[in-house]
Design an enzyme around this catalytic site. Structure first.
Site: not given
Length: 280
Positions: A132-134, A136, A232
């Site tokens: 996951l993105d930082k 998220t 996103r």
């Protein structure tokens, strides 16, 4: 030592069939396991004949002496365990921390917390199955042994995991549901950013409106593909960036975090063959 217990689920199945056909282990992996006598019976005696038919329900122990993850264990910080069995671990990642370190000595990531947990339970191996993105938050799957890692990697490549997200986006989303199909590529002018680009990778996101608020809309998004920053980028491209996601044009939030959470991961478990849904 990294290992797991397994009971055969089909009559007359062999160890070789399990590894090569059912779990699609690579030739190199299977060869190394055979040479290391890595498959044991219930008495921990190595099974010599991998082509011998086994009775349904036969207990086997698969061992991986060399499977050791090298993340620096870091017990500080909360680790919320959502699901665990012999093969995988599912944890909830908070927003604001990375899934994994970029260097061997880096700490402060989710995997530093995970390996500390694994070692506390006498394990040595843990590798993330997806990221996951930082910014998220949400469900992250962790493999507890190399075969699980290989199987789940292939399942992701073949879109056999369903991943749902909840996003609060800026503005009023008119359509109650829809599908966003735009290829995603790198932004040449910003190394950390992605853009919709004709030369980018195929990307598909499905969404539906859950609730419309005064200035924002709560939507559920489901990934059909898993490109970097996909949700996103796609939501921003249709004019509704995730709230707080200033990289993609979202309005600012008081805590500086954007409002995107991985809420559900669902799949057919490759070892139990049962439908498995993990929620946060």
């Amino acid at each position: 030592m990294t290992y797991f217990h397994y009971q055969t689920q089909r009559p007359e199945q062999t160890v070789e069939q399990l590894l090569k056909e059912q779990w699609q282990g690579g030739k190199k992996t299977v060869h190394l396991m055979r040479m290391a006598k890595s498959v044991l019976d219930a008495n921990r005696t190595p099974i010599e004949d991998w082509r011998a038919p086994l009775a349904e329900g036969t207990e086997l122990i698969f061992t991986f002496p060399e499977a050791i993850s090298t993340y620096v264990p870091e017990a500080q910080g909360e680790l919320t365990v959502l699901y665990e069995d012999d093969h995988i671990l599912a944890v909830a990642k908070p927003a604001g921390i990375a899934v994994h370190p970029d260097g061997p000595d880096e700490t402060g990531t989710l995997m530093n917390r995970v390996i500390a947990y694994i070692q506390q339970h006498d394990g040595k191996y843990a590798e993330h199955i997806h990221r996951l993105d930082k910014g998220t938050s949400g469900v992250v799957l962790i493999a507890k042994h190399p075969i699980a890692k290989s199987l789940f990697d292939r399942m992701i490549e073949q879109n056999e995991l369903t991943r749902n997200y909840m996003a609060e986006v800026d503005g009023y989303v008119k359509r109650p549901r829809g599908t966003i199909k735009f290829p995603i590529g790198r932004d040449r002018h910003h190394p950390a950013k992605r853009i919709v680009s004709a030369s980018g990778q195929h990307a598909v996101t499905h969404f539906k409106v859950i609730e419309r608020k005064e200035d924002t809309t709560l939507v559920e998004a489901r990934l059909e593909t898993g490109r970097t920053h996909q949700i996103r980028v796609h939501l921003s491209h249709i004019g509704h960036p995730v709230k707080g996601d200033t990289l993609y044009g979202g309005s600012e939030t008081e805590d500086g975090q954007y409002r995107l959470t991985a809420t559900t991961v669902s799949f057919i478990h490759p070892f139990t063959e049962k439908q498995t849904t993990i929620e946060w």
